[in-house]
Design an enzyme around this catalytic site. Structure first.
Site, PDB file in Angstrom:
ATOM      1  N   GLY A   1       0.527  -1.015   0.425  1.00 40.02           N
ATOM      2  CA  GLY A   1       0.171  -0.021  -0.239  1.00 40.02           C
ATOM      3  C   GLY A   1       0.651   1.448   0.402  1.00 40.02           C
ATOM      4  O   GLY A   1      -0.012   2.702  -0.541  1.00 40.02           O
TER       5      GLY A   1
ATOM      6  N   CYS B   1     -27.020  -9.152 -17.499  1.00 40.93           N
ATOM      7  CA  CYS B   1     -26.274  -8.921 -18.557  1.00 40.93           C
ATOM      8  C   CYS B   1     -27.148  -9.437 -19.698  1.00 40.93           C
ATOM      9  O   CYS B   1     -28.050 -10.527 -19.810  1.00 40.93           O
ATOM     10  CB  CYS B   1     -25.140 -10.037 -17.992  1.00 40.93           C
ATOM     11  SG  CYS B   1     -24.472  -9.370 -20.250  1.00 40.93           S
TER      12      CYS B   1
ATOM     13  N   CYS C   1     -26.088 -12.966 -21.860  1.00 42.29           N
ATOM     14  CA  CYS C   1     -25.341 -13.966 -20.506  1.00 42.29           C
ATOM     15  C   CYS C   1     -26.579 -14.517 -19.599  1.00 42.29           C
ATOM     16  O   CYS C   1     -26.478 -15.288 -19.251  1.00 42.29           O
ATOM     17  CB  CYS C   1     -23.666 -14.003 -20.622  1.00 42.29           C
ATOM     18  SG  CYS C   1     -23.907 -13.601 -19.023  1.00 42.29           S
TER      19      CYS C   1
ATOM     20  N   CYS D   1     -22.340  -7.438 -19.760  1.00 46.59           N
ATOM     21  CA  CYS D   1     -20.860  -7.712 -18.633  1.00 46.59           C
ATOM     22  C   CYS D   1     -20.373  -6.379 -19.361  1.00 46.59           C
ATOM     23  O   CYS D   1     -19.466  -6.700 -20.586  1.00 46.59           O
ATOM     24  CB  CYS D   1     -20.762  -8.626 -18.693  1.00 46.59           C
ATOM     25  SG  CYS D   1     -22.059 -10.195 -18.140  1.00 46.59           S
TER      26      CYS D   1
ATOM     27  N   CYS E   1     -18.462 -12.925 -19.922  1.00 52.81           N
ATOM     28  CA  CYS E   1     -20.053 -12.939 -20.571  1.00 52.81           C
ATOM     29  C   CYS E   1     -19.465 -14.024 -21.965  1.00 52.81           C
ATOM     30  O   CYS E   1     -20.483 -15.016 -21.485  1.00 52.81           O
ATOM     31  CB  CYS E   1     -20.003 -11.465 -21.406  1.00 52.81           C
ATOM     32  SG  CYS E   1     -21.656 -11.023 -22.041  1.00 52.81           S
TER      33      CYS E   1
END
Lengths: 360, 290, 257
Positions: B29, B238, B241, B263, B269
């Site tokens: 970080g 979606c 899909c 997606c 997808c």
């Protein structure tokens, strides 16, 4: 029924083919050669060399051609190329006092050893469009004076000797390298000058202008402006001596600035410094003003009187390759972030409208 | 391509970047300054990610590049073809098959595995930047873990809007220490950062910073106890899909402003459609792939 | 009450050849309010800045007694600990509320900042504390979501005080806390401050040019001139029976301070 858009690769290739056509323009008009650009658009070439920080007029001319005359795009091409070049050696410090000057003027002394040399300048031309140029007539030769024999010492040297200008202590410390180490703040003057030397000319000009209008005023005179060629020498360790490997054209500007003095220093003049590859008069004067403004903290002057005094602000925003890249990246797809934002906005709007209805 | 070394950057530069990466992995970080090079693409267009990828690539790697989750967005296409040209590495669109994935703005839906590296392109690495513009001050705030101001921002959001409005680049705290910008991924993706088995590397070229999340690092999205972090997405499935758990792009489909949701992760997808899943507006799979 | 909360010795700050403050020393006891008076340029603001860690003195020592009784040399504290002290046990009230407030952040956010910096993570609790403090400084808690810009000068100053006191600090530095306010507003603020200091058992160091402020707030007083303390003692004693010629001038209001 829906079929998602495909074919990014083909679209990109087609766009680039079209770009190449556009770059060439009307094929009935003769093509520009890099030589022509180098010789006839020399100031554009010089800007690309200065901001690209690479002394190579031929390459800069080619970059300008490839960039369709867009200076920032050409600088970008040069920078991207420059970073891949091996570093064979570092030259010895250039001695600008040994410059073979094409131009040398001082605004602080009427005359000095070496004299005032106007050189090829736009100054005192009347800015009237010269329609005869369109006809491409041959240029009558300029009168030639015999070359100056004597030395052309730096004007600020005279102030130095009198102790009127703040001395700049010489140092053999290796200067930091902006292109090899991340910018660390606060920066010393060597690092600042390095950043300014490749900074965007428009940014320098605007900042310098702002100091003249009182945003961090430094009361500058052009002590000296000189343009000419300077030999470049490289130390050859095997031979134990320095060998001249060529010369570069430089523009150097030293400004003489007022300084009221501080608790540790008497009143004296101070100097701003500008240097650029090639003939680059405007940027060099601007650089000297910004350099001097950035010295405010070290000189114990009031800071916060203008953006030109703010080191972090100036150094973080002066590079046009960083700036233009980041500016233009907002045209890249941001569907995902935008979607996330619009979902949030819709939800907040629905809540706000529901709240309003409930209140009514 | 002649005249350039493998993966474009010279070996010295790659070593410099690897040193920065090692330091970044050692201090999760923490933003490690590195001397970013000028790349042949503009700053802001992934130069940080490209340099990190270049420093990590080996000839045996299989590279996937996505932008907005998709393999076929123009900048992803451009970066993928850059590496094909300068490194000659194999490329793939399948998340599971890739050894290195360079991404802009998304984390793939397919869970990442040990041994994979996800490289993020980062525009502004400093999570405190819009609270405090000065680098000299923000570095001090990180050094002293002086993060009260960050929570003031979140407090203000709730006070004004009833919720934390930050929708992307949602700040996280790493191992209880450094507050980090996860790059502009939607907050929906934030949970995927937490204890990920993959190594996550973040490159910010213009800002000259590299940071990292080693595998299995604890990553918490900042929030309040009574206003917990919520990874949200559009409340649809979606249209292609049928997945109702993946992150969706909104597509305008006609002049009347009609829209559908699909997606954002194109590989996810396509795999679902290949496996026979159908959404409400799906074409037969063969057509879509053509 | 066995030991001073703050022990200051030989505090000196120079600006080049000019003296900011010189050889200042005193003890501050728990619950005690010390006034520092003098003309502008007398060094009282420099002294306050050195004490509170905003300015590094050239010499001297400032020893702070922690809650556990251990003494700490604050001038030697690393930045991290100094900042931690400044957002917990110490607080600073600036003359200009703009210097002590975040003008773009709501009143609630302003008060809550110190709590959040100390790790408070419950929005509701932070907000309740902010509302409570607004009431204590006589601001309508209904204005918790307004930015300080919308407040009058007196309200801004009271908001700054709430922001400073929300973490129950043990020592408060105040720099001309009533400066720049109308006389009637000053009186109300002084009244409020006196109540808070008494109720919370605060120790405080109050720099002011206004003798009315010290008479009302401070048990003890230091008079500064040219960077040095020329007279110190119990407030009533010093004001009613000034020894030093300068203090006499000050008290007789001959000096326009």
């Amino acid at each position: 029924m829906y079929v998602a858009v495909k074919g990014g690769e083909r679209a990109i290739a087609a766009a680039h083919a079209w770009l190449a056509e556009e770059r060439r323009g009307d094929p009935a008009v003769p093509e520009l050669s890099p030589d022509q650009i180098r010789e006839q658009l020399r100031l554009a070439v010089n800007r690309v060399m200065a901001e690209g920080s690479l002394y190579d007029p031929d390459l800069a001319a080619l970059a300008l051609k490839q960039a369709r005359g867009d200076a920032v795009e050409a600088v970008f091409l040069i920078r991207a190329f420059r970073t891949t070049l091996p570093r064979l050696a570092a030259s010895r410090p250039l001695d600008t006092a040994a410059m073979a000057c094409d131009r040398r003027i001082s605004a602080t002394f009427k005359d000095a050893p070496g004299g005032q040399v106007l050189g090829p300048t736009f100054d005192y031309t009347h800015r009237l469009i010269d329609f005869a140029l369109a006809a491409g007539l041959p240029v009558p030769p300029a009168p030639v004076a015999p070359p100056q024999a004597g030395p052309m010492p730096h004007i600020t040297g005279f102030l130095d000797r009198e102790g009127l200008i703040r001395p700049e202590p010489p140092s053999d410390a290796e200067p930091p390298d902006l292109t090899r180490a991340p910018l660390a703040l606060p920066a010393d003057r060597a690092l600042r000058l390095q950043a300014l030397a490749r900074a965007d000319e428009g940014f320098l000009l605007a900042l310098a202008y702002s100091t003249q209008r009182g945003y961090g005023s430094t009361h500058a005179f052009v002590g000296e402006l000189r343009i000419g060629r300077v030999p470049v020498a490289v130390e050859i360790p095997e031979l134990g001596l320095a060998v001249e490997i060529g010369e570069v054209e430089l523009t150097e500007c030293e400004t003489v600035n007022q300084f009221a003095g501080s608790k540790s220093e008497p009143p004296q003049f101070t100097r701003g410094y500008g240097l650029a590859l090639g003939m680059n008069e405007r940027r060099t004067i601007a650089m000297a003003l910004v350099d001097r403004a950035l010295c405010a903290r070290e000189l114990g002057e009031d800071v916060g009187r203008g953006p030109a005094q703010d080191e972090e602000f100036v150094l973080s925003h002066c590079d046009n390759i960083q700036a233009s890249g980041f500016l233009e990246h907002i045209k890249l797809p941001h569907y995902v972030d935008f979607q996330s934002e619009s979902e949030g906005l819709r939800a907040r709007r629905a809540a706000a409208l529901a709240g309003r209805e409930a209140a009514e | 391509m002649t005249g350039y070394t493998f993966a474009y950057l010279d070996e010295q530069t790659k070593r410099m970047i690897r040193r920065a990466l090692l330091k970044a992995v050692a201090i999760p970080g923490y933003q490690v300054p590195f001397s970013s090079r000028e790349m042949p693409m503009p700053y802001g267009w992934g130069t940080g990610g490209v340099q990190v990828t270049a420093a990590c690539l080996t000839p045996e790697d299989r590279l996937k590049v996505i932008d907005q989750g998709a393999d076929d967005t123009t900048n992803a296409v451009s970066i993928r073809s850059f590496f094909r040209k300068v490194a000659g590495v194999a490329t793939t669109e399948a998340t599971a098959e890739a050894t290195i994935i360079q991404t802009r703005h998304r984390i793939p839906e397919t869970p990442l595995a040990e041994g994979q590296i996800l490289v993020f392109q980062v525009p502004i690495p400093e999570p405190l930047r819009f609270l405090e513009p000065r680098e000299t001050e923000t570095r001090k705030m990180h050094a002293l873990a002086d993060y009260g101001l960050m929570h003031v921002r979140l407090y203000e959001d709730i006070a004004r809007h009833g919720a934390i409005t930050r929708a992307y680049a949602y700040p996280v705290q790493v191992e209880g220490r450094y507050v980090m910008d996860p790059s502009p991924i939607p907050k929906f993706d934030n949970p995927k950062l937490h204890r990920s088995p993959a190594l996550m590397l973040f490159g910010a070229g213009r800002e000259q910073r590299i940071y990292a999340l080693p595998p299995y690092t604890e990553v918490r999205s900042l929030d309040f106890e009574d206003y917990p972090f919520e990874p949200t997405k559009a409340g649809h499935a979606c249209a292609l899909c049928g997945d109702d758990a993946s992150y969706l792009d909104e597509v305008i489909v006609d002049d009347a402003g009609g829209r559908m949701f699909v997606c954002s992760d194109t590989d996810h997808c396509r795999s679902r459609r290949a496996a026979g899943r159908r959404g409400t507006m799906a074409a037969p799979f063969e057509d879509a792939a053509a | 009450m066995s030991a001073p909360i703050l022990q200051v010795r030989g505090l000196t700050k120079r600006y080049g050849a000019r003296i900011g403050c010189a050889e200042v020393g005193f003890d501050l006891w728990p619950g005690e309010v010390m006034g520092v008076v003098g003309e502008s340029g007398s060094g009282k603001s420099t002294l306050l800045a050195c004490l509170s860690g905003h300015l590094a003195p050239d010499a001297g020592s400032v020893v702070w007694r922690r809650r556990d009784g251990a003494p700490v040399e604050t001038l030697a504290l690393p930045e991290r600990d100094r900042r931690a002290l400044m957002r917990s046990d110490w607080a600073f009230v600036h003359q200009n509320p703009r210097d002590g407030l975040r003008m773009g952040v709501t009143a609630g956010g302003n008060i809550g900042e110190r709590l959040m910096a100390r790790g408070a993570r419950h929005y509701g609790a932070i907000r309740a504390a902010a509302a409570d403090w607004l009431a204590r400084v006589e601001i309508d808690p209904g204005r918790i979501d307004e930015a300080p810009r919308a407040f009058s000068g007196g309200m801004q100053q009271r908001l700054q005080i709430a922001r400073a006191l929300v973490t129950a600090p043990r020592l408060v530095f105040m720099d001309e806390p009533t400066g720049g306010l109308d006389v009637s507003v000053q009186a109300r603020l002084l009244d409020l401050l006196r109540g808070l200091v008494r109720d919370l058992g605060l120790s405080a160091i109050v720099v002011t040019h206004d003798l009315a402020v010290v008479r009302l707030l401070a048990q003890r007083l230091m008079v500064m001139k040219d960077g040095r303390v020329v007279e110190a003692g119990l407030t009533d004693q010093v004001l009613d029976d000034p020894r030093h010629a300068y203090t006499q001038l000050l008290v007789s209001s001959v000096l326009q301070v």
